[in-house]
Design a protein around this motif. Structure first.
Motif, short mmCIF file in Angstrom:
data_model
loop_
_atom_site.label_atom_id
_atom_site.label_comp_id
_atom_site.label_asym_id
_atom_site.label_seq_id
_atom_site.Cartn_x
_atom_site.Cartn_y
_atom_site.Cartn_z
N ASP A 27 0.82 -1.22 0.00
CA ASP A 27 0.00 0.00 0.00
C ASP A 27 0.85 1.26 0.00
N LYS A 47 6.52 2.81 8.20
CA LYS A 47 5.22 3.46 8.41
C LYS A 47 5.32 4.63 9.37
N HIS A 68 -11.27 1.35 10.19
CA HIS A 68 -10.04 0.82 10.79
C HIS A 68 -8.86 0.79 9.82
N GLN A 69 -9.14 0.94 8.51
CA GLN A 69 -8.05 0.90 7.54
C GLN A 69 -7.14 2.13 7.63
N ILE A 103 -5.65 2.88 10.05
CA ILE A 103 -4.56 2.43 10.91
C ILE A 103 -3.77 1.31 10.25
N THR A 104 -4.48 0.38 9.60
CA THR A 104 -3.82 -0.81 9.05
C THR A 104 -3.24 -0.60 7.66
N ASN A 105 -3.82 0.29 6.86
CA ASN A 105 -3.38 0.53 5.50
C ASN A 105 -2.40 1.70 5.47
N ALA A 120 -3.37 5.57 6.16
CA ALA A 120 -2.83 6.12 7.41
C ALA A 120 -2.09 7.43 7.15
#
Length: 315
Positions: free
Chosen positions: A135, A225, A277-278, A280-282, A286
């Motif tokens: 990503d 990240k 929630h993506q 945070i995870t993507n 983010a």
């Protein structure tokens, strides 16, 4: 002197040799009077020794000069470069920017052919030293990796579509006429865009030239990240300061502060509702969320910096 390549650097002993090696291999520049200047921005490594060693084996017809700027900050380093540069045009390369073999030639010719251009940038490609994370695509813009158009075109300054500092070329006359000589304490990341905005307000054109290409050296730690989210927030925090340079009246600034805050709030809420929630995870989502949060907080940061500058001047 026709063209100056200016390299501001801070502790660049590891990457600066790669930048200088690329400049040694420039083609089609035989009929251009050009120079390379390195602005050592208060480094505490072996940057000065690196330049000294390269100077010993440098082209005799292309001067390589070294200057030490003690005042820390890219704005101070760039102003020192402008003061020392002998060229009609000054092309800025960061100490991790690798110029294409014809970058000097393409940059100089474009400036000569566009008499009203004040600042212009080109295509910036990524030179990655580690595999790309998942990503990653939406996040690369925060590393100044971009291609604005397929052909030469004017930047849309009013929409804050502007060239980054990496690979930026300026007409020295335009800089001296429009960029404030007093360097203020600004939010990191704002300096790049303020150069072009000030020139635009003074009537100079801001262009994109895809024939000018550089590679941005990206080490593994800059693809993590935590770093990308942090740098995205920094760019967001610049929003207020950059936009306020386009207005003068205090009432206009007050209205703009409110608009920026509400616009940032709208983007944050919309992004959360859309991706949940993506964010945070993507990685890409983010970074975008961090950028929007920075925009939301940018009026507060602007006011904080203004108070700091006023207190500094009063002392």
């Amino acid at each position: 002197m026709d063209f100056t390549v200016a390299i501001p650097t801070y502790n660049g002993e590891l990457t600066l040799p790669l930048v200088l090696e690329r400049l040694q291999k420039q083609v089609n520049a035989e009929n251009i009077a050009w120079e390379v200047i390195v602005i050592d921005n208060n480094s505490n490594d072996s940057t000065s020794q690196v330049v000294k060693e390269f100077a010993a084996n440098w082209h005799s017809h292309v001067p390589l000069k070294y200057f030490f700027e003690q005042k820390q900050g890219i704005a101070y380093a760039r102003w020192r470069a402008i003061q020392e540069a002998q060229g009609e045009f000054v092309g800025f390369l960061d100490d991790d920017n690798l110029a294409a073999p014809d970058w000097v030639y393409k940059s100089y010719i474009f400036g000569r052919e566009h008499r009203q251009v004040g600042a212009y940038g080109g295509e910036i490609q990524g030179f990655f030293q580690a595999p790309l994370p998942d990503d990653f695509e939406p996040a690369k813009t925060f590393l100044a990796i971009r291609k604005y158009a397929d052909t030469a075109t004017l930047f849309e300054v009013d929409k804050l579509r502007l060239p980054p500092g990496a690979g930026l070329v300026v007409r020295k006359q335009a800089w001296l006429e429009s960029v404030p000589s007093r360097v203020a304490h600004t939010q990191r990341g704002c300096d790049d865009y303020e150069i072009s905005i000030n020139m635009h307000l003074a009537g100079w054109e801001i262009w994109y030239n895809p024939q000018m290409q550089i590679q941005h050296l990206i080490p593994a730690w800059r693809m993590q990240k935590s770093y990308l989210v942090s740098i995205a927030r920094i760019y967001g925090l610049c929003t207020c300061q950059i936009r306020l340079t386009t207005v003068k009246a205090n009432w206009q600034k007050a209205v703009l502060l409110v608009k920026i805050f509400l616009g940032g709030l709208k983007r944050v809420i919309s992004h959360l509702l859309k991706y949940r929630h993506q964010v945070i995870t993507n990685l890409g989502f983010a970074c975008e969320m961090s950028f929007f949060l920075g925009q939301l907080l940018s009026p507060l940061y602007y006011l904080k910096l203004r108070i700091f500058n006023n207190n500094t001047l009063s002392k």
